[in-house]
Scaffold this active site. Structure first.
Site, PDB file in Angstrom:
ATOM      1  N   ALA A 138      17.492  57.793 -42.707  1.00 15.24           N
ATOM      2  CA  ALA A 138      17.285  56.434 -41.592  1.00 15.24           C
ATOM      3  C   ALA A 138      16.747  57.685 -40.616  1.00 15.24           C
ATOM      4  O   ALA A 138      17.001  58.554 -39.854  1.00 15.24           O
ATOM      5  CB  ALA A 138      18.806  56.498 -41.039  1.00 15.24           C
ATOM      6  N   GLY A 139      15.293  57.598 -40.360  1.00 22.78           N
ATOM      7  CA  GLY A 139      13.893  58.088 -39.747  1.00 22.78           C
ATOM      8  C   GLY A 139      13.414  57.645 -38.805  1.00 22.78           C
ATOM      9  O   GLY A 139      14.377  57.425 -37.620  1.00 22.78           O
ATOM     10  N   SER A 140      12.590  56.732 -38.450  1.00 14.44           N
ATOM     11  CA  SER A 140      12.084  55.818 -37.931  1.00 14.44           C
ATOM     12  C   SER A 140      13.227  54.562 -37.898  1.00 14.44           C
ATOM     13  O   SER A 140      13.400  53.931 -36.869  1.00 14.44           O
ATOM     14  CB  SER A 140      10.719  55.146 -37.655  1.00 14.44           C
ATOM     15  OG  SER A 140       9.931  55.995 -37.928  1.00 14.44           O
ATOM     16  N   THR A 166      16.653  70.107 -33.974  1.00 12.47           N
ATOM     17  CA  THR A 166      16.767  70.874 -33.780  1.00 12.47           C
ATOM     18  C   THR A 166      17.692  71.815 -33.133  1.00 12.47           C
ATOM     19  O   THR A 166      18.389  70.857 -32.266  1.00 12.47           O
ATOM     20  CB  THR A 166      15.395  70.394 -32.205  1.00 12.47           C
ATOM     21  OG1 THR A 166      14.273  70.168 -32.695  1.00 12.47           O
ATOM     22  CG2 THR A 166      15.433  71.928 -31.570  1.00 12.47           C
ATOM     23  N   GLY A 346     -14.617  78.294 -33.104  1.00 15.19           N
ATOM     24  CA  GLY A 346     -15.403  78.644 -34.349  1.00 15.19           C
ATOM     25  C   GLY A 346     -14.625  79.716 -35.134  1.00 15.19           C
ATOM     26  O   GLY A 346     -13.357  79.273 -35.257  1.00 15.19           O
ATOM     27  N   GLY A 347     -14.692  80.318 -35.568  1.00 14.48           N
ATOM     28  CA  GLY A 347     -14.101  80.757 -36.918  1.00 14.48           C
ATOM     29  C   GLY A 347     -13.472  81.920 -36.298  1.00 14.48           C
ATOM     30  O   GLY A 347     -11.650  82.514 -36.546  1.00 14.48           O
ATOM     31  N   GLU A 370      10.462  62.500 -31.575  1.00 17.34           N
ATOM     32  CA  GLU A 370      11.615  61.229 -31.159  1.00 17.34           C
ATOM     33  C   GLU A 370      10.895  59.616 -30.960  1.00 17.34           C
ATOM     34  O   GLU A 370      10.334  59.531 -29.876  1.00 17.34           O
ATOM     35  CB  GLU A 370      11.035  61.774 -29.443  1.00 17.34           C
ATOM     36  CG  GLU A 370      11.589  63.546 -28.771  1.00 17.34           C
ATOM     37  CD  GLU A 370      12.843  63.278 -28.384  1.00 17.34           C
ATOM     38  OE1 GLU A 370      13.812  62.367 -28.679  1.00 17.34           O
ATOM     39  OE2 GLU A 370      13.230  64.481 -27.462  1.00 17.34           O
TER      40      GLU A 370
END
Length: 390
Positions: A138-140, A166, A346-347, A370
């Protein structure tokens, strides 16, 4: 009253007290949070001692009633505090947001006796909270939760598993949504469960691509007994309480996203000014200047969006649609801005020697928590055209 962000843009603060508060938060962020962020995130260290400092400083209960130890601050100010904390370290900003979310049910729906008994310690007593709604299946579709609470006399016996929590395993208290009736949203009730309740245990923390310093874990409820005096609101009201909390929580995520994006932009601007190629700073090149301009514009737009939603909330007006819009836009903006920051470096941006690669990994999480950004679009569309015909 005006104050300035790190890039010199003025923001509006409603009072001198708010300006002083933001100044305090920036000082704590500069001295206590930012210097250790990279090392502690790499090590997966959760800064519990730092949250104790934030609690002593009155920063864990800012939007709540001073009668119970809160700061009495409007959401417009509280969210700007979250932005500052998240810019220094997302684990801290998000942790404060989740803690505030965990206090919402008691502050908004608890009895006077419940508030007096528990809120002072939760808001200013060094405690840390967890918000327990999601489950493995049961997430969304949060209304499909299966964790069940069965009444036995003056107690409830809770059985089930919560997921993606969390502060799972380290929280001192948990706001838990459990099924007390039939299927669907109307059969859910909210409870305030002590973190050390017998029968409550945590699985090993999830192995995540980012936010390694913030523990996320499943919580198992194996015959956990909770007194009826820890039921929050009416039986069957829990899902409505959960959704009400999420509207405010989404604004917290939006503010954290803007803080993270601002940190990425600041890093990119500083690098562009110092890095020289073809005999001049790369900040001289129009292609890069335009990229930085787009990054800054996304951040300012996101900040304006979450602050406007906060003002609606502070005025007691409906803000659910605006909260969903702010969460959607700000977290998508953070993903784009952190991606662009890596490109500017960049790198070097792809290495752990600079923080932008961490910002990029952390930004992805904000598009999920959330309520995913796809769910935010569902919420916004329902406000526009109503629920689906089915």
């Amino acid at each position: 009253m005006a104050d300035s962000t790190a890039d010199g843009v003025e923001r509006r603060l409603p009072t001198d007290e708010a300006r002083e508060l933001i100044s305090l938060v920036r000082d704590i962020a500069r001295r206590e949070i930012a210097p250790h962020a990279a090392e502690e995130e790499a090590a997966g260290h959760f800064p519990r001692e730092l949250f104790a400092l934030l609690s002593r400083s009155g920063l864990l209960g800012l939007p709540y009633d001073p009668e119970y130890g809160g700061g009495g601050q409007p959401y417009e100010v509280y969210l700007q505090v979250l932005e500052e904390l998240a810019a220094a370290r997302l684990t801290v900003g998000l942790g404060v947001s989740v803690h505030s979310l965990s206090c919402h049910a008691l502050a908004g729906y608890g009895t006077e006796e419940q508030r007096a008994a528990h809120l002072p310690a939760m808001l200013g007593g060094g405690l840390l909270g967890a918000y327990c709604l999601s489950e493995p299946s049961a997430g969304s579709d949060a209304a499909a939760l299966r964790t069940r609470a069965v009444r036995e006399g003056d107690e409830w016996v809770v059985e089930g598993t919560k997921a993606w929590i969390t502060h799972g395993g380290i929280a001192d208290f948990c706001t838990v949504m459990a099924r007390t009736g039939g299927p669907g949203a109307r059969g859910v009730t909210a409870f305030l469960v002590p973190g050390d309740a017998p029968g409550l245990s945590a699985a090993p923390p999830e192995r995540k691509m980012g936010m390694k310093g913030s523990p996320t874990a499943q919580l198992h409820f194996d015959g956990v007994r909770v007194g009826d005096d820890r039921r929050l609101g009416r039986e069957g009201q829990g899902f409505a309480i959960a959704l009400d909390a999420l509207d405010s929580g989404r604004l917290g995520i939006a503010a954290c996203a803007v803080g993270l994006a601002q940190a990425a932009l600041d890093e990119a601007v500083a690098y562009a000014r110092e890095r020289r190629q073809f005999g001049r700073p790369i900040a001289d090149f129009q292609g890069l200047r335009f990229l930085l301009a787009d990054m800054a514009t996304r951040i300012e737009a996101g900040r304006a969006l979450y602050l406007e939603a906060a003002r609606l909330r502070d005025e007691g007006r409906a803000f659910g649609r605006s909260a969903a819009m702010a969460k959607l836009f700000c977290t998508d903006a953070a993903m784009q801005v952190t991606t662009d920051a890596v490109q500017v470096l960049g790198g070097y941006g792809y290495t752990a020697d600079f923080p932008v690669e961490r910002y990029l990994r952390e930004a992805k999480m904000l598009q999920i928590v959330e309520g995913t950004n796809q769910i935010q679009r569902v919420v916004i569309a329902r406000h526009l055209v109503g629920p689906e015909s089915r």
